[in-house]
Design an enzyme around this catalytic site. Structure first.
Site, PDB file in Angstrom:
ATOM      1  N   ASP A 130      58.323-108.875  50.696  1.00  0.00           N
ATOM      2  CA  ASP A 130      57.439-109.918  50.154  1.00  0.00           C
ATOM      3  C   ASP A 130      58.035-110.410  48.835  1.00  0.00           C
ATOM      4  O   ASP A 130      58.232-111.602  48.614  1.00  0.00           O
ATOM      5  CB  ASP A 130      56.037-109.350  49.929  1.00  0.00           C
ATOM      6  N   GLU A 170      62.454-108.930  57.071  1.00  0.00           N
ATOM      7  CA  GLU A 170      62.728-110.372  57.193  1.00  0.00           C
ATOM      8  C   GLU A 170      63.942-110.795  56.386  1.00  0.00           C
ATOM      9  O   GLU A 170      64.869-111.419  56.904  1.00  0.00           O
ATOM     10  CB  GLU A 170      61.491-111.156  56.720  1.00  0.00           C
TER      11      GLU A 170
HETATM   12  O1  TRH Z   1      61.655-104.199  52.511  1.00  0.00           O
HETATM   13  P1  TRH Z   1      61.412-104.833  53.833  1.00  0.00           P
HETATM   14  O2  TRH Z   1      61.053-103.935  54.935  1.00  0.00           O
HETATM   15  O3  TRH Z   1      60.263-105.920  53.691  1.00  0.00           O
HETATM   16  C1  TRH Z   1      59.422-106.204  54.810  1.00  0.00           C
HETATM   17  C2  TRH Z   1      59.453-107.676  55.076  1.00  0.00           C
HETATM   18  O4  TRH Z   1      59.047-108.356  53.920  1.00  0.00           O
HETATM   19  C3  TRH Z   1      58.497-108.026  56.184  1.00  0.00           C
HETATM   20  O5  TRH Z   1      58.421-109.441  56.345  1.00  0.00           O
HETATM   21  C4  TRH Z   1      57.128-107.544  55.835  1.00  0.00           C
HETATM   22  O6  TRH Z   1      56.271-107.782  56.908  1.00  0.00           O
HETATM   23  C5  TRH Z   1      57.190-106.068  55.525  1.00  0.00           C
HETATM   24  O7  TRH Z   1      58.121-105.784  54.493  1.00  0.00           O
HETATM   25  C6  TRH Z   1      55.827-105.622  55.063  1.00  0.00           C
HETATM   26  O8  TRH Z   1      62.711-105.619  54.271  1.00  0.00           O
HETATM   27  P2  TRH Z   1      63.357-106.977  53.823  1.00  0.00           P
HETATM   28  O9  TRH Z   1      62.530-108.131  54.300  1.00  0.00           O
HETATM   29  O10 TRH Z   1      64.772-106.914  54.233  1.00  0.00           O
HETATM   30  O11 TRH Z   1      63.282-106.999  52.229  1.00  0.00           O
HETATM   31  C7  TRH Z   1      64.113-106.173  51.465  1.00  0.00           C
HETATM   32  C8  TRH Z   1      64.441-106.897  50.181  1.00  0.00           C
HETATM   33  O12 TRH Z   1      65.015-105.984  49.239  1.00  0.00           O
HETATM   34  C9  TRH Z   1      65.469-107.993  50.409  1.00  0.00           C
HETATM   35  O13 TRH Z   1      65.158-109.121  49.613  1.00  0.00           O
HETATM   36  C10 TRH Z   1      66.755-107.369  49.901  1.00  0.00           C
HETATM   37  C11 TRH Z   1      66.248-106.526  48.771  1.00  0.00           C
HETATM   38  N1  TRH Z   1      67.131-105.411  48.402  1.00  0.00           N
HETATM   39  C12 TRH Z   1      67.903-105.566  47.275  1.00  0.00           C
HETATM   40  O14 TRH Z   1      67.876-106.615  46.634  1.00  0.00           O
HETATM   41  N2  TRH Z   1      68.711-104.534  46.897  1.00  0.00           N
HETATM   42  C13 TRH Z   1      68.782-103.363  47.614  1.00  0.00           C
HETATM   43  O15 TRH Z   1      69.517-102.456  47.206  1.00  0.00           O
HETATM   44  C14 TRH Z   1      67.964-103.235  48.802  1.00  0.00           C
HETATM   45  C15 TRH Z   1      68.031-101.989  49.613  1.00  0.00           C
HETATM   46  C16 TRH Z   1      67.143-104.282  49.167  1.00  0.00           C
END
Ligand code: TRH
Length: 368
Positions: free
Chosen positions: A19, A263
């Protein structure tokens, strides 16, 4: 009186990072590509500070890179409404802010950016207005997607230039995190509910010298335990820290196979043009499997004949893990061809305008 900000962006962190992750990519693109003044209201700034290292979640408001003001969610109650209000993922605004929004003159443009889906019904709903039940003011539903009849996905204008620039630094970047660029690098960022045992066994069975790049989280802790249970000839691992989104994107771009989730990392894997397994966010009644199948059907026409191993491995990972020990090694055998396939899919994505361009075109059209 000229408003202090152009856009009020709202993020209600439910769980995980996505999010906040998606909201931050939207805020950055609006601020740095479009020179708009963005105010981000967020309920859990500590989630954001996990990958926005300069943010101190205990001391808001904070102006990040002189462009994005980060505020506590309820600060919006004491602020005037900006000309454009954007909710993310249908987060619903505080009622008193809604009242201010609906009584402000001129009426602000109110947009809700929905979750990303490859399902075809999205095209018919994109940009439809929904009148507020009490005040009648329209809220426009903006649907991200994979076709030019949707809002698209977030693709920074300088994506390819940045990848080209950083590709020269791959060895230094990886070794600075104790990664071994001579091995087949498999980045793992998935949910603890994923089939971690079958995944490890399938990777071991692939007979490739693999180094696992384990992103922070419970899934990685479980994988380390699994690796300790018995010797694995072909697998080694390195734990990587929580890094900012730019470094995260580099890890995706520098790895050979990506296990991503949710996402944002799912989209970023596509923009990195690397073969990936999508650990889709589990939902009840297998709704998430329908979403996965919709995406696989959407991308399939752009992939070569070896892609059936990739499709099978994605379905097995999310819905039939006992077959992963067959499908994942088969997919790894075709990794080179699949990488070429992912490049052609990215070319297809680049043909659609970026989500931010579509969003700003809509804003300019409605506010002109
Ligand atoms: O963390 P997520 O599982 O988030 C999910 C999605 O938002 C989904 O739509 C929602 O329904 C659910 O949560 C509740 O996975 P996602 O979407 O890949 O988001 C991870 C974010 O973290 C992404 O913007 C990348 C960021 N990130 C970093 O910037 N640095 C890091 O080291 C890591 C591991 C992630």
């Amino acid at each position: 009186m000229k408003p202090n900000f152009d856009i009020d962006l709202f993020c209600d962190v439910i769980d995980n990072y996505g999010d906040a992750g998606v909201a931050w990519r939207i805020a950055k693109a609006l601020a740095f590509e479009r020179q708009l003044k963005v105010r981000l209201f967020i309920n859990k700034p500590q989630t954001l500070s996990a990958f926005v290292k300069q943010l101190n979640a205990e001391q808001l408001p904070q102006l990040i890179e002189n462009k994005i003001q980060v505020r506590y969610w309820n600060d919006c109650l004491s602020e005037d409404v900006s000309p454009v209000v954007i909710e993310t993922f249908g987060c619903r605004l505080p009622e008193r802010f809604e009242e201010k929004l609906c009584s402000a003159l001129p009426t602000p443009l109110w947009i809700n950016i929905e979750y990303l889906s490859a399902e075809s019904w999205v095209e018919g709903c994109h940009l439809l207005p929904s009148p507020h039940p009490k005040f009648g003011i329209p809220k426009y539903f903006f649907f991200p997607g994979f076709t030019d009849k949707t809002g698209g996905v977030i693709i920074e204008h300088d994506l390819l230039d940045r990848q080209k620039y950083y590709s020269r630094q791959r060895e230094n970047f990886l070794s600075s995190f104790n990664c071994d660029p001579s091995k087949l690098l498999v980045l793992i960022f998935c949910y603890p509910t994923a089939p971690l045992g079958p995944l490890i066994e399938a990777l071991e069975k692939s007979q490739k010298k693999i180094q696992l790049l384990l992103c922070p989280g419970e899934a990685s802790e479980q994988i380390i335990e699994l690796l300790g249970d018995k010797p694995h000839q072909n697998l080694s691992f390195v734990s990587i820290p929580m890094v900012d989104q730019e470094k995260f994107d580099n890890f995706l771009f520098f790895s050979d196979l990506l296990i991503v989730r949710g996402e944002d990392s799912f989209v970023r894997a596509q923009l990195a043009a690397k073969p990936f397994i999508w650990n889709i966010y589990p939902q009840k009644d297998d709704v998430h499997i329908k979403k996965l199948e919709a995406f696989l059907n959407r991308i399939a026409p752009f992939l070569g004949q070896k892609a059936n191993t990739w499709v099978k491995a994605n379905l097995d990972f999310n819905n039939n893990p006992s077959s992963l020990c067959e499908s994942l090694p088969a997919m790894i055998q075709s990794l080179q061809k699949l990488t070429a396939d992912m490049l052609s899919w990215r070319t297809q994505l680049l043909k659609n305008k970026s989500l931010i361009d579509n969003l700003c075109n809509f804003i300019n059209y409605k506010l002109k």
